[in-house]
Design a protein around this motif. Structure first.
Motif, short mmCIF file in Angstrom:
data_model
loop_
_atom_site.label_atom_id
_atom_site.label_comp_id
_atom_site.label_asym_id
_atom_site.label_seq_id
_atom_site.Cartn_x
_atom_site.Cartn_y
_atom_site.Cartn_z
N PRO A 26 0.80 -1.22 0.00
CA PRO A 26 0.00 0.00 0.00
C PRO A 26 0.84 1.28 0.00
CG PRO A 26 -0.87 -1.57 1.57
CD PRO A 26 0.46 -2.10 1.11
N VAL A 27 2.06 1.20 0.53
CA VAL A 27 2.94 2.37 0.55
C VAL A 27 3.66 2.51 -0.79
CG1 VAL A 27 4.97 3.39 1.64
CG2 VAL A 27 3.25 2.22 3.03
N ARG A 28 4.06 1.39 -1.37
CA ARG A 28 4.83 1.42 -2.62
C ARG A 28 4.00 1.84 -3.83
NH1 ARG A 28 8.04 -4.28 -1.79
NH2 ARG A 28 9.82 -3.49 -0.58
N MET A 29 2.75 1.41 -3.88
CA MET A 29 1.93 1.63 -5.07
C MET A 29 1.78 3.10 -5.45
SD MET A 29 1.42 -1.22 -6.43
CE MET A 29 0.23 -0.76 -7.69
N PRO A 30 1.43 4.01 -4.51
CA PRO A 30 1.34 5.43 -4.89
C PRO A 30 2.65 6.00 -5.41
CG PRO A 30 0.28 5.05 -2.78
CD PRO A 30 1.03 3.80 -3.12
N ILE A 31 3.79 5.50 -4.87
CA ILE A 31 5.10 5.96 -5.32
C ILE A 31 5.37 5.47 -6.74
CG2 ILE A 31 7.58 5.86 -4.88
CD1 ILE A 31 6.90 5.51 -1.90
N ILE A 32 5.07 4.19 -6.98
CA ILE A 32 5.29 3.61 -8.31
C ILE A 32 4.43 4.32 -9.36
CG2 ILE A 32 5.00 1.53 -9.72
CD1 ILE A 32 5.65 -0.09 -7.14
N LYS A 33 3.16 4.54 -9.02
CA LYS A 33 2.23 5.16 -9.97
C LYS A 33 2.32 6.69 -9.97
CE LYS A 33 -1.23 1.48 -9.87
NZ LYS A 33 -2.66 1.14 -9.63
N LYS A 34 3.08 7.25 -9.01
CA LYS A 34 3.22 8.70 -8.86
C LYS A 34 1.85 9.38 -8.80
CE LYS A 34 7.62 8.77 -11.33
NZ LYS A 34 8.42 9.30 -12.47
N SER A 35 0.95 8.73 -8.07
CA SER A 35 -0.41 9.25 -7.99
C SER A 35 -0.64 10.14 -6.78
CB SER A 35 -1.41 8.09 -7.94
OG SER A 35 -1.22 7.33 -6.75
N GLY A 36 0.16 9.92 -5.73
CA GLY A 36 -0.05 10.69 -4.50
C GLY A 36 -1.31 10.27 -3.76
N ASN A 37 -1.93 9.18 -4.20
CA ASN A 37 -3.15 8.70 -3.57
C ASN A 37 -2.82 7.89 -2.33
OD1 ASN A 37 -5.67 7.78 -2.90
ND2 ASN A 37 -5.90 6.45 -4.67
N ASN A 38 -3.22 8.38 -1.17
CA ASN A 38 -2.93 7.65 0.06
C ASN A 38 -4.22 7.14 0.73
OD1 ASN A 38 -3.94 10.09 0.85
ND2 ASN A 38 -2.35 10.52 2.38
N ARG A 39 -5.22 6.89 -0.09
CA ARG A 39 -6.46 6.34 0.44
C ARG A 39 -6.35 4.81 0.55
NH1 ARG A 39 -10.46 9.81 1.24
NH2 ARG A 39 -10.33 11.84 0.22
N CYS A 40 -7.15 4.27 1.44
CA CYS A 40 -7.13 2.83 1.70
C CYS A 40 -7.39 2.05 0.42
CB CYS A 40 -8.20 2.49 2.75
SG CYS A 40 -8.37 0.73 3.08
N TYR A 41 -6.54 1.05 0.18
CA TYR A 41 -6.67 0.26 -1.04
C TYR A 41 -7.84 -0.72 -0.99
CZ TYR A 41 -2.85 1.73 -3.99
OH TYR A 41 -2.06 2.46 -4.84
N ARG A 42 -8.44 -0.88 0.16
CA ARG A 42 -9.64 -1.73 0.24
C ARG A 42 -10.88 -1.01 -0.26
NH1 ARG A 42 -9.31 -6.55 2.75
NH2 ARG A 42 -7.37 -6.96 3.84
N GLY A 43 -10.77 0.31 -0.43
CA GLY A 43 -11.89 1.05 -0.97
C GLY A 43 -12.87 1.57 0.06
N CYS A 44 -12.44 1.64 1.33
CA CYS A 44 -13.35 2.16 2.36
C CYS A 44 -13.50 3.67 2.28
CB CYS A 44 -12.86 1.74 3.75
SG CYS A 44 -11.40 2.64 4.32
N GLY A 45 -12.60 4.33 1.53
CA GLY A 45 -12.68 5.77 1.35
C GLY A 45 -11.86 6.59 2.33
N GLU A 46 -11.34 5.94 3.37
CA GLU A 46 -10.55 6.65 4.38
C GLU A 46 -9.10 6.83 3.91
OE1 GLU A 46 -11.72 7.87 7.24
OE2 GLU A 46 -13.75 7.17 6.79
N ILE A 47 -8.47 7.86 4.47
CA ILE A 47 -7.06 8.10 4.19
C ILE A 47 -6.24 7.32 5.22
CG2 ILE A 47 -5.22 9.82 4.18
CD1 ILE A 47 -7.26 11.84 3.17
N GLY A 48 -5.24 6.60 4.77
CA GLY A 48 -4.42 5.84 5.70
C GLY A 48 -3.53 4.86 4.99
N MET A 49 -2.42 4.54 5.65
CA MET A 49 -1.47 3.62 5.06
C MET A 49 -1.37 2.35 5.89
SD MET A 49 -0.28 4.49 2.16
CE MET A 49 -0.22 5.90 1.07
#
Length: 202
Positions: A43-66
């Motif tokens: 979950p930490v690596r993916m935003p860096i790889i995609k350069k998206s800056g998206n730090n929302r939960c990857y489960r899709g709950c909508g909350e911000i968190g790593m």
């Protein structure tokens, strides 16, 4: 540590508690922990790889968190941890509902029982592995998947204990937990997943 509102000394991390010898099958345990940690970083690596800056939960709950959110705080994960806690209460293990215990393997200083600590550690390793496998899926981790993972560890521990002549230690750690696990399953589930006790034979 951020998110847990606590400070850990270098001594605390000198040897992670989950890596201490409390299991006959240390190779299996090390494999479980390494795999879990590999998932933990995704979950930490993916935003860096995609350069998206998206730090929302990857489960899709909508909350911000790593990390802490994905492993513990997410509303899709909390029901699963509460199920684990119910099992601990059935085992009469007075383990606090604290993320430092399952995530870092750090038990309260006054928690002395070695056998019970070993039982809890096995449950937590299986729980972390189950959460890790579904880190980007929009649903709560499955209880049956958790039970199957615990049973996989149970089988590995059994054969390791036989090889090392440590069956009594194995029985002390697993007897009550195995009984509770089997009581939660239907006969059809036991047959399907080849689950029976190596201790009582049932």
């Amino acid at each position: 540590m951020k998110g847990m509102n606590r400070h850990f000394s270098k001594k605390t991390f000198k040897q992670p508690a989950n890596m201490k010898k409390s299991s006959s099958s240390s190779v299996i345990r090390e494999m479980q922990i390494k795999t879990t940690r590999r998932y933990c970083l995704m979950p930490v690596r993916m935003p860096i790889i995609k350069k998206s800056g998206n730090n929302r939960c990857y489960r899709g709950c909508g909350e911000i968190g790593m990390l802490l959110h994905c492993w513990w705080k997410c509303k899709l994960v909390q029901p699963f941890w509460k199920t684990v806690q119910r099992y601990l209460k059935e085992l009469e293990l007075e383990i606090p509902f604290d993320p430092a215990i399952p995530l870092l393997g750090i038990y309260p200083k006054d928690y002395k029982s070695c056998y019970y600590k070993d039982t809890g550690t096995h449950m937590f390793i299986a729980a972390l592995f189950t959460i890790a496998k579904t880190w980007n899926q929009p649903y709560c981790p499955s209880m049956i998947d958790w039970i199957k993972k615990m049973w996989h560890i149970y089988i590995m521990e059994y054969y390791a204990s036989i090889k090392k002549n440590e069956f009594m230690s194995f029985a002390g750690t697993w007897m009550k937990l195995a009984t509770i696990i089997l009581s939660k399953l239907t006969q059809e589930q036991k047959t399907k997943h080849h689950m029976f006790s190596f201790i009582s034979g049932n």
